[in-house]
Design a protein around this motif. Sequence first.
Motif, PDB file in Angstrom:
ATOM      1  N   GLU A 194       0.786  -1.363  -0.112  1.00 14.09           N
ATOM      2  CA  GLU A 194       0.027  -0.094  -0.066  1.00 14.09           C
ATOM      3  C   GLU A 194       0.953   1.149   0.036  1.00 14.09           C
ATOM      4  O   GLU A 194       0.657   2.121  -0.600  1.00 14.09           O
ATOM      5  N   SER A 195       1.908   1.268   0.570  1.00 17.46           N
ATOM      6  CA  SER A 195       2.945   2.386   0.806  1.00 17.46           C
ATOM      7  C   SER A 195       3.566   2.532  -0.633  1.00 17.46           C
ATOM      8  O   SER A 195       3.746   3.792  -0.937  1.00 17.46           O
ATOM      9  N   LEU A 196       3.974   1.272  -1.133  1.00 18.54           N
ATOM     10  CA  LEU A 196       4.409   1.568  -2.519  1.00 18.54           C
ATOM     11  C   LEU A 196       3.287   2.232  -3.485  1.00 18.54           C
ATOM     12  O   LEU A 196       3.841   2.781  -4.396  1.00 18.54           O
ATOM     13  N   LEU A 197       2.256   2.003  -3.303  1.00 16.28           N
ATOM     14  CA  LEU A 197       1.281   2.333  -4.259  1.00 16.28           C
ATOM     15  C   LEU A 197       1.039   3.716  -4.165  1.00 16.28           C
ATOM     16  O   LEU A 197       0.890   4.829  -4.854  1.00 16.28           O
ATOM     17  N   GLU A 198       1.184   4.341  -2.880  1.00 20.72           N
ATOM     18  CA  GLU A 198       0.916   5.776  -2.356  1.00 20.72           C
ATOM     19  C   GLU A 198       2.042   6.543  -3.067  1.00 20.72           C
ATOM     20  O   GLU A 198       2.318   7.622  -3.514  1.00 20.72           O
ATOM     21  N   ALA A 199       3.500   5.794  -2.891  1.00 16.06           N
ATOM     22  CA  ALA A 199       4.728   6.519  -3.370  1.00 16.06           C
ATOM     23  C   ALA A 199       4.514   6.709  -4.886  1.00 16.06           C
ATOM     24  O   ALA A 199       5.046   7.709  -5.642  1.00 16.06           O
ATOM     25  N   LYS A 254       1.165 -31.999  12.425  1.00 15.90           N
ATOM     26  CA  LYS A 254       1.760 -33.082  11.550  1.00 15.90           C
ATOM     27  C   LYS A 254       0.636 -33.430  10.360  1.00 15.90           C
ATOM     28  O   LYS A 254       1.091 -33.732   9.431  1.00 15.90           O
ATOM     29  N   TYR A 255      -0.686 -33.412  11.013  1.00 18.40           N
ATOM     30  CA  TYR A 255      -1.664 -34.045  10.027  1.00 18.40           C
ATOM     31  C   TYR A 255      -2.686 -33.089   9.428  1.00 18.40           C
ATOM     32  O   TYR A 255      -3.986 -33.205   9.411  1.00 18.40           O
ATOM     33  N   ALA A 256      -2.279 -31.722   9.639  1.00 17.39           N
ATOM     34  CA  ALA A 256      -3.356 -30.713   9.377  1.00 17.39           C
ATOM     35  C   ALA A 256      -3.073 -29.919   8.152  1.00 17.39           C
ATOM     36  O   ALA A 256      -1.960 -30.139   7.425  1.00 17.39           O
ATOM     37  N   PHE A 257      -4.033 -28.951   7.803  1.00 18.90           N
ATOM     38  CA  PHE A 257      -3.924 -27.982   6.867  1.00 18.90           C
ATOM     39  C   PHE A 257      -4.300 -26.868   7.462  1.00 18.90           C
ATOM     40  O   PHE A 257      -5.172 -26.807   8.484  1.00 18.90           O
ATOM     41  N   ASN A 258      -3.866 -25.468   6.810  1.00 12.34           N
ATOM     42  CA  ASN A 258      -4.458 -24.273   7.311  1.00 12.34           C
ATOM     43  C   ASN A 258      -4.952 -23.288   6.214  1.00 12.34           C
ATOM     44  O   ASN A 258      -4.502 -23.418   5.013  1.00 12.34           O
ATOM     45  N   VAL A 259      -5.713 -22.337   6.773  1.00 11.33           N
ATOM     46  CA  VAL A 259      -6.301 -21.507   5.711  1.00 11.33           C
ATOM     47  C   VAL A 259      -5.823 -19.940   6.266  1.00 11.33           C
ATOM     48  O   VAL A 259      -6.398 -19.644   7.589  1.00 11.33           O
ATOM     49  N   SER A 260      -5.259 -19.219   5.501  1.00 14.70           N
ATOM     50  CA  SER A 260      -4.958 -17.730   5.922  1.00 14.70           C
ATOM     51  C   SER A 260      -5.354 -16.821   4.909  1.00 14.70           C
ATOM     52  O   SER A 260      -4.990 -16.724   3.743  1.00 14.70           O
ATOM     53  N   ASN A 261      -6.339 -16.160   5.338  1.00 16.08           N
ATOM     54  CA  ASN A 261      -7.071 -15.139   4.447  1.00 16.08           C
ATOM     55  C   ASN A 261      -6.911 -13.751   4.702  1.00 16.08           C
ATOM     56  O   ASN A 261      -7.165 -13.254   5.756  1.00 16.08           O
ATOM     57  N   LEU A 262      -6.239 -13.045   3.912  1.00 19.17           N
ATOM     58  CA  LEU A 262      -5.767 -11.768   4.234  1.00 19.17           C
ATOM     59  C   LEU A 262      -6.632 -10.538   3.692  1.00 19.17           C
ATOM     60  O   LEU A 262      -7.072  -9.340   3.977  1.00 19.17           O
ATOM     61  N   GLY A 263      -7.943 -11.197   2.934  1.00 17.63           N
ATOM     62  CA  GLY A 263      -9.087 -10.419   2.490  1.00 17.63           C
ATOM     63  C   GLY A 263      -8.967  -9.657   1.398  1.00 17.63           C
ATOM     64  O   GLY A 263      -7.993  -9.799   0.658  1.00 17.63           O
ATOM     65  N   ALA A 264      -9.933  -8.751   1.169  1.00 16.94           N
ATOM     66  CA  ALA A 264      -9.908  -7.795  -0.024  1.00 16.94           C
ATOM     67  C   ALA A 264      -9.386  -6.482   0.210  1.00 16.94           C
ATOM     68  O   ALA A 264      -9.681  -5.826   1.261  1.00 16.94           O
ATOM     69  N   PHE A 265      -8.761  -6.037  -0.944  1.00 17.63           N
ATOM     70  CA  PHE A 265      -8.062  -4.723  -0.727  1.00 17.63           C
ATOM     71  C   PHE A 265      -8.602  -3.761  -1.484  1.00 17.63           C
ATOM     72  O   PHE A 265      -8.894  -4.031  -2.852  1.00 17.63           O
ATOM     73  N   GLU A 266      -8.637  -2.388  -1.207  1.00 17.28           N
ATOM     74  CA  GLU A 266      -9.112  -1.538  -2.300  1.00 17.28           C
ATOM     75  C   GLU A 266      -7.810  -1.329  -3.191  1.00 17.28           C
ATOM     76  O   GLU A 266      -6.760  -1.361  -2.825  1.00 17.28           O
ATOM     77  N   ASN A 267      -8.317  -0.805  -4.322  1.00 19.43           N
ATOM     78  CA  ASN A 267      -7.365  -0.950  -5.613  1.00 19.43           C
ATOM     79  C   ASN A 267      -6.689   0.334  -5.905  1.00 19.43           C
ATOM     80  O   ASN A 267      -5.967   0.573  -6.705  1.00 19.43           O
ATOM     81  N   GLN A 268      -7.061   1.337  -5.032  1.00 19.01           N
ATOM     82  CA  GLN A 268      -6.440   2.954  -5.237  1.00 19.01           C
ATOM     83  C   GLN A 268      -6.189   3.249  -4.141  1.00 19.01           C
ATOM     84  O   GLN A 268      -6.514   3.320  -2.795  1.00 19.01           O
TER      85      GLN A 268
END
Length: 385
Positions: free
Chosen positions: A94-99, A302-316
């Motif tokens: 996000e900082s890169l986009l602002e810059a 050892k026998y697991a899976f995980n889900v990590s959801n960062l969500g949706a981001f504003e594009n501007q």
Amino acid sequence: MIYFYRQSEKKKSQHRSFSGVLPQINLDKHVEFIEIPAEDERAGLTATIQRYHSLWFDPSEKPLWKLVIVNGRHALFVFDHFVTDGRGSTYILESLLEALNSPNEKDGDSPIVDITTEIKGYPERDPVKCSGKGPSVLFAIMSYVTFWCLQLFYRGTDIFFHDAVYQERELVFSDPKKEDNLTVTNLHTLRLDADTMHRCLKACREHQTSFTSFLHTLIKVTLAADFYPKAKFSHSETVIDSEIPVDADTIWKIARKHKAHISNDLQHKKSWMKAWQAIDLIGEDEEDYVSQFAPGLKLVQKYAFNVSNLGAFENQAGSGPWNISNMEFSAGAIKAGYGVNLSFNVSGVRDGVTVVHVNSEEGSLPSDFVASLVSRIEKRMLAVI
């Protein structure tokens, strides 16, 4: 930030990890411009991302990150978990986009950048300390006993990922055998277009659940029905026997229960917080981490899976010409036998594409396992919504 090892303050035969901040960094060593063929770009950056998962940093020489610009349009931020986590990395983008949209004309052409720690939020407060309560020895013991008993009673085909391939190894801090233990990440991708995500979110709202719980349920159902039909246990204690297309009512019922379970734990039960606090019961030396934390991680994941959801981001960001049309997140695989067998990493742009990257350690699962799993998850998703 960098980290380095010094002799332990308590046990002279052991070592402790310390963090530090360099006064300057050379951007020429951190920013890389690459070109990939147009056909590879159209197919997505999965192959490029997978390649950079094999980038290993020297923690004491320079900060543990790299910014890779692909074909002048894609910004790939590669970083060690020590630097930040998935959500933290989005702040950098996000900082890169602002810059880009508000360039500072006063900045010179020198790649050498002076660094200051006089910034808001630094040093970051230890999240384990934020609760104001100490760790529970009883909770730690009960958790260990619970997972030990589960692995004692559920074996072989009774459990997910019983066929995963990994090498038992003795972890020793003084002899890490780094080259033998490096993890190679295999990456597969599920891309959900804007229309599919719109229908998913609409269906989730109608059924009082979240997209994360919906996806988690689809993964669990697909593993149970198509890959491990004899399994009697998974970490969520949910087993479904169905075929494609699926019983949509059952899917939504499980997804609602998953969302309710997470909400209850976040707000009331707080076992997630107790688990984090238990880390304080482990010694501060690196040898303590290897001998105490790693075996516990192996027992739980050892026998697991995980889900990590960062969500949706504003594009501007700002009124400039640059915007974000696509956002992807991918975590490197953990050594099989010590961490989760599969990790599902989700992110997207609001009203745009959502991307699910699925990683596993190379060679730990059959060659066609993940591709088939992703295909079946997508088919069930489309059938249900």
